[in-house]
Write an enzyme that holds these catalytic residues in place. Structure first.
Site, PDB file in Angstrom:
ATOM      1  N   ALA A 112      -6.748 -18.032 -12.691  1.00  0.00           N
ATOM      2  CA  ALA A 112      -8.142 -18.394 -12.945  1.00  0.00           C
ATOM      3  C   ALA A 112      -9.001 -17.164 -13.219  1.00  0.00           C
ATOM      4  O   ALA A 112     -10.089 -17.282 -13.769  1.00  0.00           O
ATOM      5  CB  ALA A 112      -8.702 -19.154 -11.745  1.00  0.00           C
ATOM      6  N   LYS A 113      -8.548 -16.000 -12.795  1.00  0.00           N
ATOM      7  CA  LYS A 113      -9.243 -14.720 -13.046  1.00  0.00           C
ATOM      8  C   LYS A 113     -10.717 -14.802 -12.674  1.00  0.00           C
ATOM      9  O   LYS A 113     -11.582 -14.337 -13.412  1.00  0.00           O
ATOM     10  CB  LYS A 113      -9.027 -14.283 -14.494  1.00  0.00           C
ATOM     11  CG  LYS A 113      -7.541 -14.066 -14.827  1.00  0.00           C
ATOM     12  CD  LYS A 113      -7.299 -13.464 -16.190  1.00  0.00           C
ATOM     13  CE  LYS A 113      -5.850 -13.109 -16.443  1.00  0.00           C
ATOM     14  NZ  LYS A 113      -4.933 -14.242 -16.619  1.00  0.00           N
TER      15      LYS A 113
END
Lengths: 311, 311
Positions: A112-113
């Site tokens: 998801a960073k």
């Protein structure tokens, strides 16, 4: 007295034991494109809205991919963007995929960073591997075992992830040196002390992993991991030196040009010390080679596993 | 021949004209916590699952906040994390809030701080202000007018946002110098050339905003904006020098300690050149001051608007 509540084992221990048990350091990446799913999916009802149909087909595809490749893998990395673009039905597809991965004994890494100020970072952490308290009862998050996060906003943007992860036996993989060409734009900038930005971030990751809120006494591996691109192998030895106890998540093998043979230093800490993640080169192996996509995907994953095991 | 299709006006023009029309540079931030919503919400059916109940209450709260403060604002900034943690129902609440903001003539900035390799960045861009092609028809994204993105992965992680935005008249706000204390950990590091990391990122933002794929000939403002924390006012003049045509999104006023009075250099490009975003200090004004939360929120937003207008 209440029954003893067993705390979750630390993520590093869970990772090491999963790699031993499954005899694999391979992570299959899923970034499903509704226009390029495996053929032969389950039939859908004819009256679904596009988002519902696409999300159902995506969930079905992900289930089939996991069923095919699970024997060769230790974990699945789910690209959050691929599900988010399908709105609420996409979140249902994500949840179904996470549940199915669990049934197959695969760890789930949510790619998801994320990265935000402390309050919002805590919300993202709850969304990934926690739950949210509400007056109507707790709302469970995605149920991932680990999430990827971005370091640009600094330590106070990482700590909410790391702290909740420690409670849950979950992990946090911080972007350190990514696999894309643009990684050079910021990560490779030279600092006044002569080191590149990525080396500084690597030190930060090692320090956060050793803090009392995240470290597990006696564990071989930290719960705070690092994303290290397989496309820059010449940096891996130095990154391992800077982060001796940090699990490495290594994207960039295959379609992006990285070679497993170049990654040996990443594996120095032993089982769980390094995970090789491959998406298109596994899931799309059939499209490249022809034939049954499931059999081709398993062959590609098995080949990666064997190459990694020989390091 | 097909009827002429009017391309969307460039984001910079849309922003400038919205600020003129609404006579406000204030952005209300919504990061709803289901446990701390305004009292007096619409009654919910009694048999909802926690996620459904919480999401419905969140959507209702957001609607009431927007109804209260819209007269003083030009846009709303939606904290993606707050909605994501409620799963699929949270995405429905997000969609309802975006739609209601549109009804109130407010621009919608999705505060998502995304950043990923090119393929995934394109998916995130479609999720924010585009749509996804599927065999079952297109799936619309959130319908935001702009999204916040993180620069750690470099230019090729930003371009998919910027390119799609140019097609849609949408905007992309890149984190440059954030408002949180941890911003110092990476953004303030000194590079070998004597400048901090944020100055380098600022140059990158100005360059990307001037590229043919994003720039609108003759526009006063670029479509690529910058997130610049109001908590570091001493840097704002330099940031404006480095990014003369870049819209600034300025968080950090109020609860985080920033003062509107210190932000004058940000407003140099004229209307739309700078937006002040405030969340808790508007939405929570009633909790601090006592009394009706809607009236207190509007007063707080009006006060910010007046202070900004006097710069």
């Amino acid at each position: 007295m209440a029954a003893d509540v067993q705390p979750a084992p630390p993520f590093g221990d869970r990772l090491a034991s999963a790699v031993r048990r499954r005899e694999s350091a391979i992570v299959v990446g899923l970034d499903p494109d509704p226009a390029r799913l495996w053929p032969g999916g389950s039939p859908l009802p004819g009256d679904l809205a596009p988002a519902d149909a696409a999300a159902a087909a995506v969930a079905d595809h992900c289930r089939r991919v996991l069923d095919a490749v699970a024997p060769a893998c230790v974990a699945v990395k789910l690209q959050s963007a691929s599900f988010e673009r399908l709105g609420a039905p996409g979140q249902e597809a994500l949840a179904a995929t996470v549940a199915h991965a669990g049934d197959l004994d695969l760890l789930v890494l949510l790619d998801a960073k994320r990265g935000d100020i402390d309050v919002s970072a805590a919300s993202y952490a709850n969304a990934a591997y926690g739950s949210t308290a509400t007056p109507w009862g707790p709302v469970a998050g995605t149920g991932a075992d680990a999430v990827t996060v971005a370091p640009y906003m600094g330590r106070d943007s990482l700590r909410p992830f790391v702290t909740l992860a420690a409670d849950r036996g979950a992990g946090t993989f911080v972007l350190v040196r990514t696999s894309n060409p643009g990684a050079a734009d910021l990560q490779e900038l030279l600092l006044a002390d002569g080191e590149p930005v990525w080396a500084h971030v690597a030190r930060m990751v090692a320090e956060i992993g050793a803090e009392p809120t995240s470290a597990a006494p006696g564990a071989t591996l930290d719960a705070v991991g690092a994303v290290v691109g397989a496309t820059a192998p010449e940096r891996i030895a130095r990154l391992r030196e800077l982060m001796p106890r940090t699990p490495f998540l290594l994207p960039g093998v295959g379609a992006q040009g990285g070679r497993v043979e170049d990654l040996a230093p990443a594996f120095a800490p032993g089982p769980g010390g390094a995970l090789i993640t491959a998406s298109r080169s596994i899931v799309g192996a059939g499209a490249a080679a022809g034939g049954d996509p499931a059999a081709a995907a398993l062959r590609a994953a098995e080949a990666l596993r064997a190459t990694a095991a020989a390091l």
